[in-house]
Design a protein around this motif. Structure first.
Motif: not given
Length: 312
Positions: A138, A140, A160, A167, A169
């Motif tokens: 991911t 992030e 994310i 959070d 996404k």
């Protein structure tokens, strides 16, 4: 390894006098026995055996199980030690071998950041973003303050954002997050679709011109309006819509690197609407003074106090 060497190493392990390299050798040896299902060598099954492994048991404060020989009990302990060591190693690999980058926009400035996946992040004043040098499964990032995101689409690698208590996404879209107040985080979508998740796991989905604000009441407040207004700040425009003077003061403090105080706390709850593009701070404060009938005093160039206008 010669049996004499192994016995000596295990004794040193039990006495906690071995080096790091010797400790690794002993743990690797017993791990291999455990994985292959092999028995303890005969030359360890002598009078020293119980002494060595009972010492290990004593050091770990683990009570013996009478029905099991001491060496089998120690094998269980060794397995636990190896698991803990593996977890510690994994943690060190994550924290030490994946360096992070932090980009900061100080008070009075804005900053555009190009991430290595092609995504663009525009930081508002007094905001920062932290992300790894290399993304994994991911992408992030962590946000403090406010930022506008234009995420490069990649369906195999979700993007994310951790901001405040939520959070966010996405796969590829553009949106704005205001998390100056971590108890009141607002997400506004300009294109695409985003998923916003709160600490309890509750999710809301937003599309163009929809907003979700996670409030201190621990719930989402949903709204719909032109999200372009939410990124007016990227064009050096302050957009106020029934904004309290307290919130307005925070915006001005970040934009102009000043300190604004209120003589009366009640003044902070007054609301104001307006649009100021590339305006000097003095002009904005004069407008506030006129619209809300308050007095602006400059203690110094960067220290301002808003008072009630007692002459009205």
């Amino acid at each position: 390894m010669k049996k004499e060497d192994l016995i000596q190493l295990v004794e040193k392990y039990a006495a906690d006098t071995c080096t790091a390299e010797e400790r690794n050798t002993v743990e690797a040896y017993f791990k291999n026995l455990q994985e292959t299902g092999e028995d303890i060598p005969d030359y360890l099954l002598d009078q020293k055996r119980d002494h060595i492994f009972n010492t290990i048991i004593t050091q770990t404060n683990t009570p013996k199980v009478k029905k099991l020989p001491a060496w089998k009990q120690a094998m269980k302990i060794a397995a636990s030690i190896l698991i803990i060591a593996a977890l510690a190693l994994s943690y060190n690999l994550f924290t030490k071998e994946i360096p992070t980058i932090t980009e900061l926009a100080a008070k009075g400035e804005k900053k555009e950041v190009l991430l290595h996946d092609g995504s663009i992040v525009v930081l508002n004043s007094n905001s920062s973003i932290t992300y790894p040098e290399k993304f994994g499964k991911t992408r992030e990032v962590m946000l403090e303050g406010e930022a506008y995101f234009k995420v490069h689409r990649n369906t195999q690698q979700p993007f994310i954002v951790k901001a405040g208590k939520v959070d966010v996404k996405v796969l590829g879209t553009s949106f704005n997050i205001n998390a100056y107040d971590t108890l009141n985080t607002k997400v506004s979508v300009l294109t695409g679709k985003v998923q916003v998740t709160d600490p309890t796991g509750k999710k809301v989905y937003l599309i163009k011109d929809q907003q979700a604000e996670y409030t201190e009441k621990k719930d989402f407040k949903l709204s719909q309006e032109n999200s372009n207004d939410g990124i007016a700040w990227t064009q050096n425009t302050i957009m106020l819509k029934e904004t309290t003077l307290g919130e307005t003061a925070q915006i001005l403090e970040n934009w102009y690197n000043v300190t604004i105080q209120f003589e009366d706390k009640d003044l902070e709850n007054l609301t104001i609407s307006g649009k100021f593009k590339d305006e000097k701070l003095e002009n904005i404060l004069e407008s506030i003074a006129f619209l809300k009938q308050v007095k602006i005093d400059y203690l110094t160039k960067n220290q301002i106090i808003i008072r009630r206008n007692t002459h009205n």
